[in-house]
Design an enzyme around this catalytic site. Structure first.
Site, short mmCIF file in Angstrom:
data_model
loop_
_atom_site.label_atom_id
_atom_site.label_comp_id
_atom_site.label_asym_id
_atom_site.label_seq_id
_atom_site.Cartn_x
_atom_site.Cartn_y
_atom_site.Cartn_z
N CYS A 154 0.81 -1.22 0.00
CA CYS A 154 0.00 0.00 0.00
C CYS A 154 0.84 1.28 0.00
CB CYS A 154 -0.95 -0.01 1.19
SG CYS A 154 -0.17 -0.51 2.73
N HIS A 175 -3.07 6.33 4.51
CA HIS A 175 -1.65 6.55 4.79
C HIS A 175 -1.22 7.92 4.25
CE1 HIS A 175 -1.41 2.45 5.93
NE2 HIS A 175 -0.66 1.95 4.96
#
Ligand code: A2P
Length: 332
Positions: free
Chosen positions: A128, A241
């Protein structure tokens, strides 16, 4: 053509996002099978107004299945992907099990869609943090080759799965109620804390997440000379994130040129309002397809105007995992 599809790990953080994205994008499907552990067998998940029952994942689960979206963990992918491909399915694997395996394409659709064509039944979805860095870095690299990337991450607990998200929420409830704050899933208390990413630290002193960001970017960009150093950290955020990215180019590149490239880059949305101090934030990036990019500025510590700083936020479960995999499946 409509495909017979199975989701491995359908009850997890990424698995449930697969369901939302397949529905939102109206992915053409002839059937959909939801696979998880025997603990979840019989549990119902909503899809397009219907309640679909979860089945226990076994080697026999893949009969008639043409596409598997896998997100049940690396060891289960290693165990079950061979059965899926033997049954004739193409597996888009969200785990790290096959990412660095030669002959397995590792794909970010905005970067290297051409690699999908070389698959032998297995396509790997990158880490990710790697995806979220690669989406803005690639168009810049294509226009002006990058020499070095220095990245620091601010990673949501969602990367550790649905149970880690539930743990952070429970810690907040416990703290607010004056109860002791406990932990069981993540190695340290997430609430009111920041800690080094919870992957094993390798011999080179970097944790696995940091090593993945380098190795995977080399493979995706087909550029093993790119110098990358990463520091990966967990922050008490639920699902998106953020990353501070320092870029050193080989040649001078102006801030205006970076803005011009990023404004047209697929999968990127510029959020860079200096007057109101409004920049990418995980709450704004959550549930969004685009990676938000801001704090675009020249780095005066790199000579000849060859340095640029960025701050980005991207939904870890969506573009960092499920959306990227569904985009790959759409290209198949
Ligand atoms: P289950 O909910 O039945 O445990 P996450 O990344 O959010 O932790 O999700 C992991 C996913 O992998 C879940 O869907 C989980 O199902 C599934 N899973 C975990 N262990 C197994 C197993 N032994 N067999 C099949 N699926 C599993």
């Amino acid at each position: 053509m409509a495909k017979h599809v199975a989701i491995m790990g359908a009850t997890g953080a990424v698995g449930t996002e697969f369901l939302r994205i397949l529905e939102q994008r109206d992915f053409p499907m002839a059937s959909l099978k939801l696979l998880a552990s025997n603990r979840s067998a019989g549990r119902k998940l909503a899809f397009k107004g219907e309640q679909l029952a979860v089945e226990e994942l076994t080697e026999k689960s893949f009969k008639g299945v043409e596409l598997v979206l896998a997100s049940a963990g690396g060891s289960l992918s290693r165990k079950f992907a061979p059965a899926a491909t033997a049954a004739g399915a193409v597996v888009v694997d969200n785990t790290s099990a096959f990412r660095m395996t030669e002959g397995v394409p590792l794909v970010v659709p905005e970067v290297n869609p051409q690699d999908i064509a070389t698959h032998n039944g297995l396509i790997a979805n990158p880490n990710c943090s790697t995806i979220i860095m690669n989406v803005p870095a690639w168009p810049l690299h294509k226009a002006h080759p990058i020499k070095r990337l220095v990245v620091s991450t601010y990673q949501a607990v969602s990367g550790a799965g649905a149970k880690a998200m539930a743990e952070l929420e429970q810690q907040a409830r416990d703290w607010a109620a004056g109860r002791p704050v406990t932990k069981a899933v993540l190695p340290h208390q997430a609430l009111f804390n920041v800690f080094s990413h919870n992957s094993a630290v390798a011999e080179n002193g970097y944790n696995e997440e940091e090593n993945k960001m380098s190795r995977e970017t080399w493979k995706i960009f087909h550029c093993p000379d790119l110098r990358i150093t990463a520091t990966c950290v967990r922050v008490p955020v639920l699902r998106a994130h953020s990353e501070a990215i320092n870029i050193e180019f080989h040649e001078p590149v102006s801030e205006a040129e970076v803005r011009r490239i990023l404004a047209r880059a697929p999968g990127v949305r510029i959020v860079d309002d200096r007057a109101n101090s409004y920049f990418p934030m995980p709450l704004d990036a959550s549930d969004q397809d685009d990676v938000l990019v801001g704090r675009i500025r020249q780095d005066p510590s790199i000579s000849d105007g060859r340095g640029i700083d960025l701050f980005v936020s991207g939904d870890q479960i969506r573009k960092g995992a499920a959306l990227n995999a569904v985009q790959i499946a759409e290209m198949l």
